[in-house]
Design a protein around this motif. Sequence first.
Motif, PDB file in Angstrom:
ATOM      1  N   GLN A  68       0.848  -1.181   0.000  1.00  0.00           N
ATOM      2  CA  GLN A  68       0.000   0.000   0.000  1.00  0.00           C
ATOM      3  C   GLN A  68       0.891   1.241   0.000  1.00  0.00           C
ATOM      4  O   GLN A  68       1.948   1.252   0.651  1.00  0.00           O
ATOM      5  CB  GLN A  68      -0.893   0.046   1.239  1.00  0.00           C
ATOM      6  N   THR A  69       0.442   2.274  -0.703  1.00  0.00           N
ATOM      7  CA  THR A  69       1.177   3.528  -0.631  1.00  0.00           C
ATOM      8  C   THR A  69       1.087   4.056   0.798  1.00  0.00           C
ATOM      9  O   THR A  69       0.101   3.823   1.499  1.00  0.00           O
ATOM     10  CB  THR A  69       0.606   4.562  -1.621  1.00  0.00           C
ATOM     11  N   VAL A  70       2.121   4.753   1.216  1.00  0.00           N
ATOM     12  CA  VAL A  70       2.241   5.105   2.635  1.00  0.00           C
ATOM     13  C   VAL A  70       1.199   6.117   3.096  1.00  0.00           C
ATOM     14  O   VAL A  70       0.955   6.247   4.296  1.00  0.00           O
ATOM     15  CB  VAL A  70       3.661   5.630   2.949  1.00  0.00           C
ATOM     16  N   ASP A  71       0.561   6.839   2.153  1.00  0.00           N
ATOM     17  CA  ASP A  71      -0.409   7.862   2.567  1.00  0.00           C
ATOM     18  C   ASP A  71      -1.815   7.666   2.019  1.00  0.00           C
ATOM     19  O   ASP A  71      -2.710   8.443   2.323  1.00  0.00           O
ATOM     20  CB  ASP A  71       0.102   9.261   2.207  1.00  0.00           C
ATOM     21  N   HIS A  72      -2.022   6.621   1.195  1.00  0.00           N
ATOM     22  CA  HIS A  72      -3.365   6.338   0.677  1.00  0.00           C
ATOM     23  C   HIS A  72      -3.584   4.827   0.706  1.00  0.00           C
ATOM     24  O   HIS A  72      -3.056   4.102  -0.140  1.00  0.00           O
ATOM     25  CB  HIS A  72      -3.526   6.872  -0.756  1.00  0.00           C
ATOM     26  N   SER A  73      -4.375   4.362   1.646  1.00  0.00           N
ATOM     27  CA  SER A  73      -4.545   2.922   1.842  1.00  0.00           C
ATOM     28  C   SER A  73      -5.309   2.246   0.707  1.00  0.00           C
ATOM     29  O   SER A  73      -5.283   1.019   0.595  1.00  0.00           O
ATOM     30  CB  SER A  73      -5.268   2.655   3.171  1.00  0.00           C
ATOM     31  N   ASP A  74      -5.967   3.023  -0.152  1.00  0.00           N
ATOM     32  CA  ASP A  74      -6.703   2.426  -1.264  1.00  0.00           C
ATOM     33  C   ASP A  74      -5.889   2.419  -2.558  1.00  0.00           C
ATOM     34  O   ASP A  74      -6.394   2.039  -3.613  1.00  0.00           O
ATOM     35  CB  ASP A  74      -8.043   3.147  -1.489  1.00  0.00           C
ATOM     36  N   VAL A  75      -4.613   2.835  -2.474  1.00  0.00           N
ATOM     37  CA  VAL A  75      -3.720   2.818  -3.639  1.00  0.00           C
ATOM     38  C   VAL A  75      -2.518   1.940  -3.318  1.00  0.00           C
ATOM     39  O   VAL A  75      -1.874   2.095  -2.277  1.00  0.00           O
ATOM     40  CB  VAL A  75      -3.242   4.241  -4.017  1.00  0.00           C
ATOM     41  N   PHE A  76      -2.225   1.012  -4.218  1.00  0.00           N
ATOM     42  CA  PHE A  76      -1.100   0.097  -4.080  1.00  0.00           C
ATOM     43  C   PHE A  76      -0.126   0.348  -5.235  1.00  0.00           C
ATOM     44  O   PHE A  76      -0.499   0.895  -6.269  1.00  0.00           O
ATOM     45  CB  PHE A  76      -1.576  -1.353  -4.126  1.00  0.00           C
ATOM     46  N   ALA A  77       1.118  -0.068  -5.058  1.00  0.00           N
ATOM     47  CA  ALA A  77       2.100   0.025  -6.144  1.00  0.00           C
ATOM     48  C   ALA A  77       3.092  -1.124  -6.002  1.00  0.00           C
ATOM     49  O   ALA A  77       3.378  -1.585  -4.889  1.00  0.00           O
ATOM     50  CB  ALA A  77       2.820   1.367  -6.123  1.00  0.00           C
ATOM     51  N   ALA A  78       3.611  -1.581  -7.135  1.00  0.00           N
ATOM     52  CA  ALA A  78       4.526  -2.728  -7.131  1.00  0.00           C
ATOM     53  C   ALA A  78       5.441  -2.657  -8.343  1.00  0.00           C
ATOM     54  O   ALA A  78       5.254  -1.849  -9.246  1.00  0.00           O
ATOM     55  CB  ALA A  78       3.727  -4.028  -7.130  1.00  0.00           C
ATOM     56  N   GLY A  79       6.438  -3.534  -8.347  1.00  0.00           N
ATOM     57  CA  GLY A  79       7.369  -3.573  -9.466  1.00  0.00           C
ATOM     58  C   GLY A  79       8.334  -2.405  -9.444  1.00  0.00           C
ATOM     59  O   GLY A  79       8.567  -1.763  -8.411  1.00  0.00           O
ATOM     60  N   ASP A  80       8.880  -2.072 -10.614  1.00  0.00           N
ATOM     61  CA  ASP A  80       9.929  -1.062 -10.707  1.00  0.00           C
ATOM     62  C   ASP A  80       9.479   0.334 -10.292  1.00  0.00           C
ATOM     63  O   ASP A  80      10.300   1.155  -9.878  1.00  0.00           O
ATOM     64  CB  ASP A  80      10.460  -0.994 -12.142  1.00  0.00           C
ATOM     65  N   CYS A  81       8.196   0.648 -10.424  1.00  0.00           N
ATOM     66  CA  CYS A  81       7.744   2.015 -10.117  1.00  0.00           C
ATOM     67  C   CYS A  81       7.586   2.258  -8.622  1.00  0.00           C
ATOM     68  O   CYS A  81       7.350   3.388  -8.196  1.00  0.00           O
ATOM     69  CB  CYS A  81       6.436   2.324 -10.840  1.00  0.00           C
ATOM     70  N   ALA A  82       7.721   1.199  -7.821  1.00  0.00           N
ATOM     71  CA  ALA A  82       7.514   1.315  -6.375  1.00  0.00           C
ATOM     72  C   ALA A  82       8.839   1.282  -5.614  1.00  0.00           C
ATOM     73  O   ALA A  82       9.803   0.640  -6.035  1.00  0.00           O
ATOM     74  CB  ALA A  82       6.611   0.184  -5.888  1.00  0.00           C
ATOM     75  N   ALA A  83       8.860   1.986  -4.487  1.00  0.00           N
ATOM     76  CA  ALA A  83      10.002   1.961  -3.570  1.00  0.00           C
ATOM     77  C   ALA A  83       9.507   1.429  -2.235  1.00  0.00           C
ATOM     78  O   ALA A  83       8.627   2.032  -1.610  1.00  0.00           O
ATOM     79  CB  ALA A  83      10.594   3.355  -3.403  1.00  0.00           C
ATOM     80  N   LEU A  84      10.046   0.312  -1.805  1.00  0.00           N
ATOM     81  CA  LEU A  84       9.607  -0.338  -0.578  1.00  0.00           C
ATOM     82  C   LEU A  84      10.257   0.346   0.622  1.00  0.00           C
ATOM     83  O   LEU A  84      11.479   0.305   0.787  1.00  0.00           O
ATOM     84  CB  LEU A  84       9.981  -1.822  -0.632  1.00  0.00           C
ATOM     85  N   ALA A  85       9.444   0.986   1.462  1.00  0.00           N
ATOM     86  CA  ALA A  85       9.977   1.731   2.606  1.00  0.00           C
ATOM     87  C   ALA A  85      10.747   0.831   3.560  1.00  0.00           C
ATOM     88  O   ALA A  85      11.714   1.266   4.190  1.00  0.00           O
ATOM     89  CB  ALA A  85       8.837   2.434   3.341  1.00  0.00           C
ATOM     90  N   THR A  86      10.339  -0.428   3.652  1.00  0.00           N
ATOM     91  CA  THR A  86      11.005  -1.365   4.559  1.00  0.00           C
ATOM     92  C   THR A  86      12.314  -1.901   3.991  1.00  0.00           C
ATOM     93  O   THR A  86      13.134  -2.446   4.721  1.00  0.00           O
ATOM     94  CB  THR A  86      10.070  -2.546   4.869  1.00  0.00           C
ATOM     95  N   HIS A  87      12.505  -1.780   2.678  1.00  0.00           N
ATOM     96  CA  HIS A  87      13.740  -2.236   2.017  1.00  0.00           C
ATOM     97  C   HIS A  87      14.114  -1.202   0.939  1.00  0.00           C
ATOM     98  O   HIS A  87      13.964  -1.461  -0.265  1.00  0.00           O
ATOM     99  CB  HIS A  87      13.548  -3.619   1.382  1.00  0.00           C
ATOM    100  N   PRO A  88      14.598  -0.036   1.355  1.00  0.00           N
ATOM    101  CA  PRO A  88      14.810   1.075   0.416  1.00  0.00           C
ATOM    102  C   PRO A  88      15.849   0.813  -0.665  1.00  0.00           C
ATOM    103  O   PRO A  88      15.852   1.505  -1.686  1.00  0.00           O
ATOM    104  CB  PRO A  88      15.249   2.225   1.336  1.00  0.00           C
ATOM    105  N   HIS A  89      16.708  -0.179  -0.472  1.00  0.00           N
ATOM    106  CA  HIS A  89      17.760  -0.447  -1.455  1.00  0.00           C
ATOM    107  C   HIS A  89      17.470  -1.684  -2.300  1.00  0.00           C
ATOM    108  O   HIS A  89      18.362  -2.213  -2.961  1.00  0.00           O
ATOM    109  CB  HIS A  89      19.114  -0.596  -0.749  1.00  0.00           C
ATOM    110  N   LEU A  90      16.222  -2.118  -2.300  1.00  0.00           N
ATOM    111  CA  LEU A  90      15.860  -3.293  -3.092  1.00  0.00           C
ATOM    112  C   LEU A  90      16.072  -2.996  -4.572  1.00  0.00           C
ATOM    113  O   LEU A  90      15.570  -1.997  -5.089  1.00  0.00           O
ATOM    114  CB  LEU A  90      14.395  -3.655  -2.839  1.00  0.00           C
ATOM    115  N   PRO A  91      16.816  -3.849  -5.297  1.00  0.00           N
ATOM    116  CA  PRO A  91      17.055  -3.598  -6.728  1.00  0.00           C
ATOM    117  C   PRO A  91      15.763  -3.622  -7.539  1.00  0.00           C
ATOM    118  O   PRO A  91      14.800  -4.302  -7.176  1.00  0.00           O
ATOM    119  CB  PRO A  91      17.970  -4.766  -7.138  1.00  0.00           C
ATOM    120  N   LYS A  92      15.762  -2.867  -8.636  1.00  0.00           N
ATOM    121  CA  LYS A  92      14.648  -2.901  -9.578  1.00  0.00           C
ATOM    122  C   LYS A  92      14.854  -4.122 -10.474  1.00  0.00           C
ATOM    123  O   LYS A  92      15.682  -4.109 -11.375  1.00  0.00           O
ATOM    124  CB  LYS A  92      14.607  -1.628 -10.418  1.00  0.00           C
TER     125      LYS A  92
END
Length: 363
Positions: A260-284
């Motif tokens: 889920q996006t950090v400020d809108h619980s009804d919007v999700f994002a995944a894949g290369d366009c997303a940045a995982l707050a819990t793993h900020p250095h996760l490769p694309k």
Amino acid sequence: MYTVLLAGGGHTHLEVIKSLSAERDPFIRWVLLSPDRYHYYSGMFSGYAEGLYSLDEIRVDLKQLCLDKKIDFMEVAVESIKPDQKKVVVSSGQILFYDRLSIDVGSHTAPDFIEGLQERQVHIKPAHLFPERMEVCQLARELVIIGGGAAACEMAFSFHAWKEKRGRKYDVITVISSGPFINEQADPVIESLFRQKGIQFYKNDRAIKVDDRYVYTENDRDIPYHEVMFLGGAQAPKWLEKSGLSTDEKGFVLVDATLQTVDHSDVFAAGDCAALATHPHLPKSGVYAVRQGKVLAHNLVASLKREKLNDYIPQKRGLILLATGNKEALALYGKVVRFGKLAWLWKDWIDVRYMRKLKKLSD
């Protein structure tokens, strides 16, 4: 009736679509938005560039897949979203409303920090642009690839193999990397292969400007080119920063472990366009995007039903299979490096099997 909009036909959304069964909730309407009716599998780009795979072998017909899965398909690009109003504006001019929105629009390779590159480079992302751009690179007498990661190295090897098979021995391929190619274990092997094949390379040198004839670097090199391609890392689509969603410093949508996006619980994002707050250095990488699919599919439905959401936890390290041309490859896993035909057969088996499974869904 709830409406779930899937914006983009990336790896993660393909996994979501795969998971939808005939017995799914009839009160949820699923809609896939994609600027192209085909999904092109990036894992086979290099094989296509070398001439090992046909166009049909590296793509999936999203429109047919959606038809078979009873999902609405719209061949449109997302131009903007208004999360506070739960609406999306698409390229056709339509305004679409949603109960849940999931964004998997990938990334692009059009940076603005190299002067003159934007208007002169060969763009291969978004992925649906890839096939029509390959021929100009294959036929270029002087091809410069800016970037030092797996994608840049792999494409350099693939274009070289294509040229070699056609006797284009006077063509020149140059790779410019601002840092190491992969890591200290893999780089000696990659550099040795570059030398054997006659591929020019410059490490720890940054491209800073491109004009109509040369690529200029920080170390005062003027490298001639006929075609130039940037493969130096994923760039966030510009409209994401204007979306009203929180993004990281590079412009990728910030999501938590539930995707889920950090400020809108009804919007999700995944894949290369997303940045995982819990793993900020996760490769694309598609390796991670594919594995997000199961979590995303569950959470989209669970959030509508107010059920418990699952967390996405990335694997600690991902396998990299880097094609080096002529049906040879490097297998990289942590500090382990293996080179040869067996690694390529492994890569080919994984890629072909993945595509066959996707195509079976729409047979």
